[in-house]
Design an enzyme around this catalytic site. Sequence first.
Site, PDB file in Angstrom:
ATOM      1  N   ASP A  17     -19.196 -18.129  -9.460  1.00  0.00           N
ATOM      2  CA  ASP A  17     -19.251 -16.796  -9.953  1.00  0.00           C
ATOM      3  C   ASP A  17     -20.547 -16.731 -11.178  1.00  0.00           C
ATOM      4  OD1 ASP A  17     -17.007 -14.123  -9.910  1.00  0.00           O
ATOM      5  OD2 ASP A  17     -18.721 -14.081 -11.445  1.00  0.00           O
ATOM      6  N   SER A 114     -15.594  -9.787   2.068  1.00  0.00           N
ATOM      7  CA  SER A 114     -15.597  -8.489   1.484  1.00  0.00           C
ATOM      8  C   SER A 114     -15.687  -7.473   2.589  1.00  0.00           C
ATOM      9  CB  SER A 114     -17.044  -8.196   0.592  1.00  0.00           C
ATOM     10  OG  SER A 114     -17.237  -9.169  -0.130  1.00  0.00           O
ATOM     11  N   GLU A 143     -10.088  -9.592   4.903  1.00  0.00           N
ATOM     12  CA  GLU A 143      -8.505  -9.857   4.561  1.00  0.00           C
ATOM     13  C   GLU A 143      -7.741  -8.748   4.456  1.00  0.00           C
ATOM     14  OE1 GLU A 143      -7.410 -12.962   3.650  1.00  0.00           O
ATOM     15  OE2 GLU A 143      -5.898 -11.523   3.613  1.00  0.00           O
ATOM     16  N   LYS A 198     -11.110  -3.770   9.731  1.00  0.00           N
ATOM     17  CA  LYS A 198     -10.585  -3.700   8.711  1.00  0.00           C
ATOM     18  C   LYS A 198     -10.833  -2.492   7.961  1.00  0.00           C
ATOM     19  CE  LYS A 198      -9.755  -4.669   4.245  1.00  0.00           C
ATOM     20  NZ  LYS A 198      -8.686  -5.507   3.606  1.00  0.00           N
ATOM     21  N   LEU A 199     -11.816  -1.623   8.294  1.00  0.00           N
ATOM     22  CA  LEU A 199     -11.740  -0.058   7.640  1.00  0.00           C
ATOM     23  C   LEU A 199     -10.528   0.744   8.450  1.00  0.00           C
ATOM     24  CD1 LEU A 199     -15.455   0.786   7.636  1.00  0.00           C
ATOM     25  CD2 LEU A 199     -14.154   0.072   5.831  1.00  0.00           C
ATOM     26  N   ASN A 202      -6.899  -0.172   7.197  1.00  0.00           N
ATOM     27  CA  ASN A 202      -6.754   0.759   5.927  1.00  0.00           C
ATOM     28  C   ASN A 202      -6.642   2.110   6.042  1.00  0.00           C
ATOM     29  OD1 ASN A 202      -6.345  -1.661   4.230  1.00  0.00           O
ATOM     30  ND2 ASN A 202      -8.467  -1.535   3.479  1.00  0.00           N
ATOM     31  N   ALA A 203      -7.632   2.626   6.849  1.00  0.00           N
ATOM     32  CA  ALA A 203      -7.505   4.071   7.234  1.00  0.00           C
ATOM     33  C   ALA A 203      -6.053   4.494   7.591  1.00  0.00           C
ATOM     34  CB  ALA A 203      -8.539   4.397   8.175  1.00  0.00           C
ATOM     35  N   CYS A 254      -8.905  -0.118  -2.291  1.00  0.00           N
ATOM     36  CA  CYS A 254      -9.273   0.092  -0.989  1.00  0.00           C
ATOM     37  C   CYS A 254      -9.494   1.250  -0.255  1.00  0.00           C
ATOM     38  CB  CYS A 254      -8.431  -1.051  -0.130  1.00  0.00           C
ATOM     39  SG  CYS A 254      -8.799  -2.870  -0.552  1.00  0.00           S
ATOM     40  N   ARG A 417       8.441   8.503  -7.429  1.00  0.00           N
ATOM     41  CA  ARG A 417       8.492   7.458  -6.057  1.00  0.00           C
ATOM     42  C   ARG A 417       9.955   7.586  -5.332  1.00  0.00           C
ATOM     43  NH1 ARG A 417       3.877   4.089  -5.228  1.00  0.00           N
ATOM     44  NH2 ARG A 417       2.673   4.165  -7.093  1.00  0.00           N
TER      45      ARG A 417
HETATM   46  C1  UDX Z   1      -4.390  -2.314   0.841  1.00  0.00           C
HETATM   47  C2  UDX Z   1      -3.801  -2.799   2.141  1.00  0.00           C
HETATM   48  O1  UDX Z   1      -2.232  -2.607   2.353  1.00  0.00           O
HETATM   49  C3  UDX Z   1      -4.266  -4.362   2.623  1.00  0.00           C
HETATM   50  O2  UDX Z   1      -3.548  -4.577   3.983  1.00  0.00           O
HETATM   51  C4  UDX Z   1      -5.635  -4.330   2.328  1.00  0.00           C
HETATM   52  O3  UDX Z   1      -6.227  -5.655   2.472  1.00  0.00           O
HETATM   53  C5  UDX Z   1      -6.114  -3.855   0.968  1.00  0.00           C
HETATM   54  O4  UDX Z   1      -5.679  -2.501   0.765  1.00  0.00           O
HETATM   55  P1  UDX Z   1      -3.317  -2.582  -1.369  1.00  0.00           P
HETATM   56  O5  UDX Z   1      -4.168  -1.753  -1.868  1.00  0.00           O
HETATM   57  O6  UDX Z   1      -2.984  -3.717  -2.303  1.00  0.00           O
HETATM   58  O7  UDX Z   1      -3.750  -3.138  -0.010  1.00  0.00           O
HETATM   59  O8  UDX Z   1      -1.826  -1.818  -1.830  1.00  0.00           O
HETATM   60  P2  UDX Z   1      -0.906  -1.156  -0.539  1.00  0.00           P
HETATM   61  O9  UDX Z   1       0.578  -2.111  -0.701  1.00  0.00           O
HETATM   62  O10 UDX Z   1      -1.348  -0.884   0.798  1.00  0.00           O
HETATM   63  O11 UDX Z   1      -0.475   0.269  -1.459  1.00  0.00           O
HETATM   64  C6  UDX Z   1      -1.565   1.133  -1.459  1.00  0.00           C
HETATM   65  C7  UDX Z   1      -1.177   2.451  -2.193  1.00  0.00           C
HETATM   66  O12 UDX Z   1      -0.296   3.181  -1.285  1.00  0.00           O
HETATM   67  C8  UDX Z   1      -0.313   2.273  -3.488  1.00  0.00           C
HETATM   68  O13 UDX Z   1      -0.675   3.157  -4.136  1.00  0.00           O
HETATM   69  C9  UDX Z   1       0.965   2.366  -3.138  1.00  0.00           C
HETATM   70  O14 UDX Z   1       1.922   2.581  -3.952  1.00  0.00           O
HETATM   71  C10 UDX Z   1       0.875   3.477  -1.818  1.00  0.00           C
HETATM   72  N1  UDX Z   1       1.998   3.338  -0.919  1.00  0.00           N
HETATM   73  C11 UDX Z   1       2.217   2.433  -0.193  1.00  0.00           C
HETATM   74  C12 UDX Z   1       2.893   4.403  -0.922  1.00  0.00           C
HETATM   75  O15 UDX Z   1       2.636   5.583  -1.662  1.00  0.00           O
HETATM   76  N2  UDX Z   1       3.841   4.571   0.119  1.00  0.00           N
HETATM   77  C13 UDX Z   1       4.003   3.441   1.027  1.00  0.00           C
HETATM   78  O16 UDX Z   1       5.074   3.612   1.728  1.00  0.00           O
HETATM   79  C14 UDX Z   1       3.089   2.282   0.935  1.00  0.00           C
END
Ligand code: UDX
Length: 441
Positions: A17, A114, A143, A198-199, A202-203, A254, A417
């Site tokens: 880094d 990334s 990832e 990957k996109l 996440n979408a 993400c 929640r």
């Molecule tokens: C996400 C993807 O899950 C992961 O595969 C990718 O590599 C990076 O982005 P992350 O951002 O770490 O991971 O968190 P994630 O567990 O997906 O939760 C994202 C958001 O959704 C959080 O704010 C979480 O609280 C919310 N969430 C998740 C809900 O509100 N309800 C759910 O059932 C699950």
Amino acid sequence: MAVMADQCPGINIKVVDIDQKRIDRWNNLDNSDLPVYEPGLEEVLTRVRGKNLTFTTDLEREIGSADMVFLSVNTPTKNYGYGAGQAADLSYIESAARQIAEYGKGQTIVVERSTLPVRTAEALQTILKQGNGDQYKILSNPEFMAEGTAIADLQNPDRVLVGGQCSESVEELASIYRNWVPNNRILRTNVWSAELSKLTANAFLAQRISSINSIAALCEKSGANITEVKQAIGADTRIGSSFLNPGPGFGGSCFKKDILNLAYLADHFGLMEVANYWRSVLELNEWTQHRMAQIVSQKFYGTLRGKKIAVLGFSFKANTNDTRESPAIELCSKLIQEGAHLCIHDPRVTESEIKRELRKNERHRSFGSYQYEQELNSAVEDAHAVVVMTDWDEYRRLDWATIANKMQRPGWVFDTRGITNLREAAANGLETWEVGCGDLQ
Ligand code: UDX
């Protein structure tokens, strides 16, 4: 990289880094100041640091001697020029690529880690060609781990994706993963499919959350109960039961960024309807975040001036200290704007981090104020309301008898929640509201 080093003792991994301070924190042997909080990371790190995992700032030397370079730099949303607010800012990728072009020696595989828009590999190839072109093979290996469960996700991934045009290089990277991942879980694709997958993953995940949050709001109005609806739809194997928890809207580094990126790409290719479809997932999320603050305000007849509100949780989800895009930021800013005094508690997020996030929204500052509280019991002292924002385990087991005793009357609990024992809170004289259920009947 720590997990990879742990699983592959024969491979020497150097994490490089340009930020000396950050590298020093990784090298600090007592692990008290690691740049990232992640359950299980310390144990893995302790096993490999100084053996086959080294942290350094010596870019020239390490790039020069590497057979494979993993590019894991930031790709935030661009906040200037063309595509501002939507496209990915690739300036860090570009400068890293230029460093590889400058220092790389011999045949080198360059792996995109990334999250990148489709066809970034092409841009990367162009930059690397300015060095000694053919010496570089580019792979995309996105990832899928989530924060808070990163170590387990890496140790036992659902799948690993390796995209590339050169099958020999693809197999070289796949052979590293085969040290701990079954071969049938290592998917080989072309480089563009890997980037787009990957996109898309996440979408789709984000879309599920916007979908359930939209139905949660409908439940509150109609007398349906989101927990029951969730169970009913999750039992359909085509839908499945995971990732269906309603909440205050998704956060994290993400989802928003990747959907913006996907929509921007769709626009770029002239697919306006596709872009709008995905943008609506984000719009619903913004509305959800905004809705939480509105509900709190409504319960106090639209005026929060002079009200003390305890906010429990500031990270975007449990088991992480990450606050990026956390729905708590929007909620806190809105409540402060409405004149409330907030006491913010989080088991992992530091006071300076909370200040940094809320400072960004300073334009909202008006009558209200906020302070950080390390002790939950002090945060709820004399509070008119408690808002549960993050699904930390300790908030599932709150002692409502003690908390209710410390609070003002009428005292409200807002569970965004659906995790805390609201029956117990109500039994101790508090008014309650739960996402997807509304007021306790
Ligand atoms: C996400 C993807 O899950 C992961 O595969 C990718 O590599 C990076 O982005 P992350 O951002 O770490 O991971 O968190 P994630 O567990 O997906 O939760 C994202 C958001 O959704 C959080 O704010 C979480 O609280 C919310 N969430 C998740 C809900 O509100 N309800 C759910 O059932 C699950």
